[in-house]
Design a protein around this motif. Structure first.
Motif, short mmCIF file in Angstrom:
data_model
loop_
_atom_site.label_atom_id
_atom_site.label_comp_id
_atom_site.label_asym_id
_atom_site.label_seq_id
_atom_site.Cartn_x
_atom_site.Cartn_y
_atom_site.Cartn_z
N ASP A 87 1.00 -1.29 0.18
CA ASP A 87 -0.11 -0.37 0.15
C ASP A 87 1.07 1.10 -0.09
OD1 ASP A 87 -1.99 1.71 0.24
OD2 ASP A 87 -3.32 0.70 1.88
N THR A 89 -9.25 5.65 -8.54
CA THR A 89 -8.32 4.67 -8.47
C THR A 89 -7.64 4.20 -9.76
OG1 THR A 89 -9.39 3.75 -6.77
CG2 THR A 89 -6.81 2.15 -7.74
N LEU A 97 -6.50 1.82 -11.76
CA LEU A 97 -6.65 0.37 -11.65
C LEU A 97 -5.07 -0.23 -12.25
CD1 LEU A 97 -10.25 -0.16 -12.99
CD2 LEU A 97 -9.76 -0.50 -10.62
N MET A 115 -3.23 -2.30 -10.17
CA MET A 115 -4.06 -2.91 -9.44
C MET A 115 -3.14 -4.64 -10.27
SD MET A 115 -4.98 -2.71 -6.45
CE MET A 115 -5.92 -4.60 -5.92
N ARG A 133 -1.19 -7.27 -8.06
CA ARG A 133 -1.57 -7.05 -7.00
C ARG A 133 -2.17 -7.84 -6.44
NH1 ARG A 133 0.19 -1.64 -6.75
NH2 ARG A 133 1.51 -1.10 -5.05
N TYR A 173 -6.04 -9.55 -5.13
CA TYR A 173 -7.15 -9.01 -5.57
C TYR A 173 -8.56 -7.75 -5.17
CZ TYR A 173 -12.47 -10.27 -5.54
OH TYR A 173 -13.70 -10.57 -5.46
N MET A 220 -8.00 -4.40 -2.58
CA MET A 220 -7.21 -3.07 -3.11
C MET A 220 -7.04 -2.61 -1.33
SD MET A 220 -9.05 -0.13 -5.30
CE MET A 220 -9.23 -1.04 -6.83
N LEU A 280 -5.44 2.59 -1.44
CA LEU A 280 -5.49 2.62 -2.81
C LEU A 280 -7.04 2.76 -3.29
CD1 LEU A 280 -2.75 0.34 -4.38
CD2 LEU A 280 -2.55 2.07 -3.73
N GLY A 302 -14.01 -0.57 -5.60
CA GLY A 302 -12.52 -1.78 -5.12
C GLY A 302 -13.13 -2.62 -4.39
N CYS A 325 -6.86 -3.41 -15.62
CA CYS A 325 -5.86 -2.92 -14.42
C CYS A 325 -4.74 -2.32 -15.66
CB CYS A 325 -5.04 -3.93 -14.20
SG CYS A 325 -6.57 -4.61 -12.40
N TYR A 354 -10.89 -6.32 -13.60
CA TYR A 354 -11.32 -7.01 -12.78
C TYR A 354 -12.97 -7.10 -13.48
CZ TYR A 354 -8.99 -5.43 -8.41
OH TYR A 354 -7.88 -5.52 -7.61
N ARG A 363 -10.73 -11.18 -10.10
CA ARG A 363 -9.37 -11.58 -11.13
C ARG A 363 -9.59 -11.74 -12.51
NH1 ARG A 363 -5.26 -6.89 -9.72
NH2 ARG A 363 -4.15 -8.65 -10.90
#
Lengths: 415, 415
Positions: free
Chosen positions: A236, B84, B86, B89, B92, B94, B96, B100, B178, B309, B326, B363
């Motif tokens: 984060d 955000t 995207l 992500m 990253r 699943y 958030m 973020l 999110g 994303c 997503y 995702r």
């Protein structure tokens, strides 16, 4: 002063030093009377580097001392700092969520604008000083490590309660410790492009808080694999209280080295002295010698410790119980944790549980049959380098209460 | 007014309403001219409940509009809100991270003191009104769910760019969405002890922000398994911007129902009308009928959506590429995602990846051979209830730009 650690000769030596630095006798007495030798030295210690404010970065706005919520159900308030109640981690994963992470700051958290922030690499020890923007920092090769950060004074309250010899400073129990996954740029990947000279000695990050906290480390520490300029914490954006937009991570070393809100890193060709390695974050006491101009040897590496994720004191039901805790060491992974239910007379092995990470430690658990005869639980950690938590009788005292590493009997009541 | 959705007859009806509410003709014209019918109605809509400030909870201090850092490398600034990006992500997990997560607030984030905060359950619809402290809330049985929260206007910008018919409000792309893991107390476990009457109709949480945002939901929605009063977000203390010390979570419903900084929940025995279900968060347009006193039907459930994303626009290298995104639906899990690389003419299956959670989505990833002929990537999600994202030609327009659900061609350049 506290009358304990400075004899008349020391006071005289202090006065000579203060006089040389231009302090009046009156000012000397005031400082000595109110805050002791540390205050005198802070007032008269010559600073090798006195950096002017960076011209390109405006001063940040201070926000509340602690910006994030720290409800007392999750934190123990300690003046302007906040200690994590480790019991809130009992049913969580290994890393400590950002919102639950302890806060130790010397000032109010500054609110830094990432649009104008820059990180300057400068000083006599580099051939090519330069500046990075936030955007440029984010585009450098990233490195992610899981490491703990711990206040130098974590465990300080036990100098009083266990050693019966109180130390100055925030009376932390063991929650000024937290593990996180840090993402950022290796400090050496920032220093090398600046052309580190072979004559370089110290690397000193400087924070953007109102007092511009600064603490030097030797070049060797700065160049290590896992010494970072971190801008992410647990995947984060690093929170304001933890150093947004960027902080140093100096694994295994006392928290003061992991300078938050960093915007300047100066590299010197001689040892750097600041108040944070001459008057504070140094070991002062009967077992330590002064290292002029420092009051004592600087505190760098942490010591091995362990703690239970239980309220203080804890109440447990009689019968089969499982307790969990953390163990951590700056010297490597944790080899094992033992537990004593009889105040340190006998020990049984606890089980390590989950990740066991160098300079981050591990979680462990211990199952036992709880009876009213059990009035404390005393974990004892051993690391892979062979370091073992020692008995309180072996704990060296120091005035500012750093490096408490003895076993801590956690009080419990079994009902 | 925008001259589009209210004919002369509607203006007349508005005037009758305004006159009845005591508005002068002059004031009526000013409101009509500046902000349209919504402003008129806000000025004259009778409020079934006009709660006085709770006597036991002092007003919170407002902090900066958005309290957490929202650097433009991670967020698209949208006035006082933040979307955000995207693409942050892409690598990253699943959920958030809290830092973020998009921010949509009607006011500055209030800083609430958990020591004095209480949550009041009250209104004609309960037999035994009562209050909970923060400590009492934390001690109630907890429930943890993974759910998405999404602004009612997420995707609003595509009314302009794809439908060529702009809508009022923040011009979000798709990042006002999110997923998080929410922990708190089931709302019904708070309502039931208050003795919900069989005559109860609406349950309205009220926020502690300066305008005291309030939005009613029917009792049935309030009593659902996963409707919570949440105080943890992703295993962490809920951040200030996301509702600390507690917020409502109304899964699958537009974000306005998940009231942040809640301190009062009122239960009524008749329908509750507020500005948030009569003038805003209602569907106004040629395809919708007014529902007096509301300008149109209230927006409750969200619609199925998907997003990539990737930066907007994205640049991809020619050759084999994998993109991730997503997909989410208020109606259940995601059954599948297809992808079109030719602007919606043909579709291939993408692969779902990782958790697939009811009312939280999943995702997905899609591998393809990128060539310069590809100028957009268009995902299309289907949920287990059989809902499929429709073509832009089927997107109904509404004045305030809610419920955009058509497929969105994500612009890419392959080099």
């Amino acid at each position: 002063m506290h009358g304990r650690d400075l004899n008349d000769q020391s006071v005289q030596a202090l006065w000579h030093r203060a006089e040389k630095a231009g302090l009046s006798r009156r000012r000397f007495m005031v400082l000595l009377g109110s805050s002791g030798a540390a205050a005198v030295l802070a007032a008269c210690t010559p600073r090798t580097t006195t950096p002017a404010p960076s011209p390109t970065t405006p001063s940040p706005t201070p926000v509340r001392n602690i910006n994030k919520p720290t409800p007392e159900q999750f934190f123990i308030p300690l003046g302007t700092n906040a200690e994590t109640r480790l019991e809130v981690m009992a049913n969580r994963e290994y890393a400590m969520p950002n919102g639950l992470f302890f806060v130790r700051s010397h000032t109010s958290s500054p609110l830094v604008d990432p649009k104008t922030w820059t990180l300057s690499i400068e000083g006599a020890g580099v051939a090519r000083p330069f500046q990075l923007t936030y955007d440029e920092l984010l585009k450098l090769p990233t490195h992610t490590v899981t490491r703990y950060v711990e206040c130098a004074g974590n465990g300080r309250s036990f100098f009083d309660t266990l050693l019966k010899n109180p130390a100055q400073g925030g009376q932390w129990r063991l929650g000024a410790y937290g593990v996180a996954e840090w993402t950022g740029v290796r400090l050496r990947d920032i220093l090398n492009p600046a052309g580190i000279l072979s004559a370089a000695v110290d690397v000193m990050p400087i924070g953007m808080d109102s007092t511009r906290v600064e603490r030097p480390m030797p070049v060797d520490k700065a160049m290590e694999d896992d010494t970072l300029v971190a801008y992410m914490m647990n995947g984060d954006i690093i929170p304001i209280d933890h150093g947004f937009p960027a902080r140093v991570l100096a694994p295994g070393w006392v928290g003061i080295n992991s300078v938050k809100w960093v915007n300047r890193i100066t590299v010197s060709t001689g040892p750097i002295r600041t108040d944070k390695n001459t008057t504070s974050y140094v070991l002062v006491g009967p077992d330590y010698q002064p290292q002029p101009p420092a009051l004592g040897p600087p505190v760098n590496s942490q010591v091995i410790k362990s703690a239970l994720c239980l309220p203080w004191p804890a109440t447990l039901r009689a019968g089969q119980q499982k307790v969990v805790g953390y163990a951590w060491s700056p010297f490597g992974k944790i080899r094992g944790v033992e537990m004593s239910t009889d105040g340190g007379k006998t020990f049984e092995n606890a089980s390590l549980a989950g990740p066991n990470v160098e300079q981050a430690g591990t979680r462990w658990e211990y199952s036992f049959s709880a009876t009213p005869a059990v009035t404390s639980l005393t974990p004892r950690a051993t690391d892979e380098a062979g370091n073992v938590q020692h008995d309180i009788s072996e704990q060296k005292w120091n005035q500012q209460g750093y490096l408490f590493g003895a076993m801590v009997p956690h009080p419990v009541e079994v009902k």
